[in-house]
Design an enzyme around this catalytic site. Structure first.
Site, short mmCIF file in Angstrom:
data_model
loop_
_atom_site.label_atom_id
_atom_site.label_comp_id
_atom_site.label_asym_id
_atom_site.label_seq_id
_atom_site.Cartn_x
_atom_site.Cartn_y
_atom_site.Cartn_z
N TYR A 106 0.84 -1.21 0.00
CA TYR A 106 0.00 0.00 0.00
C TYR A 106 0.87 1.25 0.00
O TYR A 106 0.65 2.19 -0.77
CB TYR A 106 -0.92 -0.03 1.22
CG TYR A 106 -1.87 1.14 1.32
CD1 TYR A 106 -3.10 1.13 0.66
CD2 TYR A 106 -1.56 2.25 2.10
CE1 TYR A 106 -3.99 2.19 0.76
CE2 TYR A 106 -2.44 3.33 2.21
CZ TYR A 106 -3.65 3.29 1.54
OH TYR A 106 -4.53 4.35 1.65
N LYS B 151 1.07 4.22 -2.90
CA LYS B 151 0.83 5.64 -2.63
C LYS B 151 2.06 6.49 -2.93
O LYS B 151 1.94 7.63 -3.39
CB LYS B 151 0.39 5.80 -1.18
CG LYS B 151 -1.00 5.22 -0.90
CD LYS B 151 -2.05 5.80 -1.84
CE LYS B 151 -3.47 5.42 -1.44
NZ LYS B 151 -4.49 5.98 -2.37
#
Length: 252
Positions: free
Chosen positions: A152, A156
């Site tokens: 994740y 990002k």
């Protein structure tokens, strides 16, 4: 009194809930219309129904054809696209050794691929109109390391890097910025906080709040404000920037 977004159109992904729904509502309150895009078409329609002159569209942002068609449909129905909020994503955490390549690729495809596909398709529209503003969603996970959050965080961070490069390519007509939220109360985070609190939501929220200076978790409107500022003429000289509304967590 005229609203700051009178005559303007926002296209937002992930708009059926959470941050994107809050941004859509704030944008509409200031006079704009919204194309609400979400994987769940009924959720997109429900949010759009609240907002005068707005529409809902179902789309999987990881589908190249799907994004192309959804952007074209929004442009055709609403006549223009002035602002874009790329917020579609999903939460998936765990030790890296448990991840498969398929799971990794899905994380990258939705977060990074979806952001890329929407930007690719809206840029020609915005340039033809003479300008526009794009805000992409990263996270504090792009800035600081967090336990069991490598894929994740990588996704990002990729969005933040892509947005900086795109800001140069899109200038001077289109501005591109990033918002990197901290711990915000959404449908994605609430189950996680409850789990981390041993089944007790208040305990989980308190644990999250203790990690920042303001000692509270953020709400979706805490993100909608900065995002709509970036869309507005007040931010006309801001591009290639990341705003970090995190209660000060990343500087502790």
């Amino acid at each position: 009194m005229a609203g700051r977004f009178d005559g303007k159109v926002l296209l937002t992904t992930g708009g059926g809930s959470g941050l994107a729904a809050a941004v859509a509502r704030r944008f509409a309150r200031d006079g704009g219309r919204v194309a609400v895009l979400d994987l769940r078409g009924e959720a997109a329609d429900a949010v759009a129904a609240e907002l005068p002159g707005s529409i809902g569209l179902a789309v999987d942002v990881a589908s190249e054809d799907g994004v192309r068609d959804a952007v074209a449909s929004a442009h055709r129905q609403l006549g223009r696209i002035d602002c874009v909020f790329n917020a579609a994503g999903h939460a998936d955490f765990g030790p890296i050794e448990e991840w498969t390549l398929e799971r990794w690729n899905r994380m990258m495809g939705v977060h990074v691929g979806g952001t890329f596909l929407v930007c690719k398709n809206v840029l020609p529209i915005m340039r033809a109109q003479g300008g526009g503003s794009i805000v992409n969603v990263a996270s504090i996970a792009a800035i600081v390391a967090q336990p069991k959050n490598a894929p994740y965080g990588a996704a990002k961070a990729a969005i933040a890097g892509f947005s900086r490069q795109l800001a140069m390519e899109a200038a001077p007509l289109v501005r591109v910025n990033v918002v990197a939220p901290g711990r915000i109360r959404t449908g994605m985070t609430v189950p996680l906080w409850k789990q981390r609190g041993g089944g007790d939501m208040d305990t989980g929220v308190a644990q999250a709040a203790a990690l920042n200076m303001l000692k509270r978790v953020g709400e979706a409107d805490d993100i909608a404000g900065p995002v709509c500022f970036l869309f507005s003429d007040d931010a006309a000289f801001i591009t290639g920037t990341t705003i970090v509304p995190d209660g000060g967590e990343t500087i502790l």
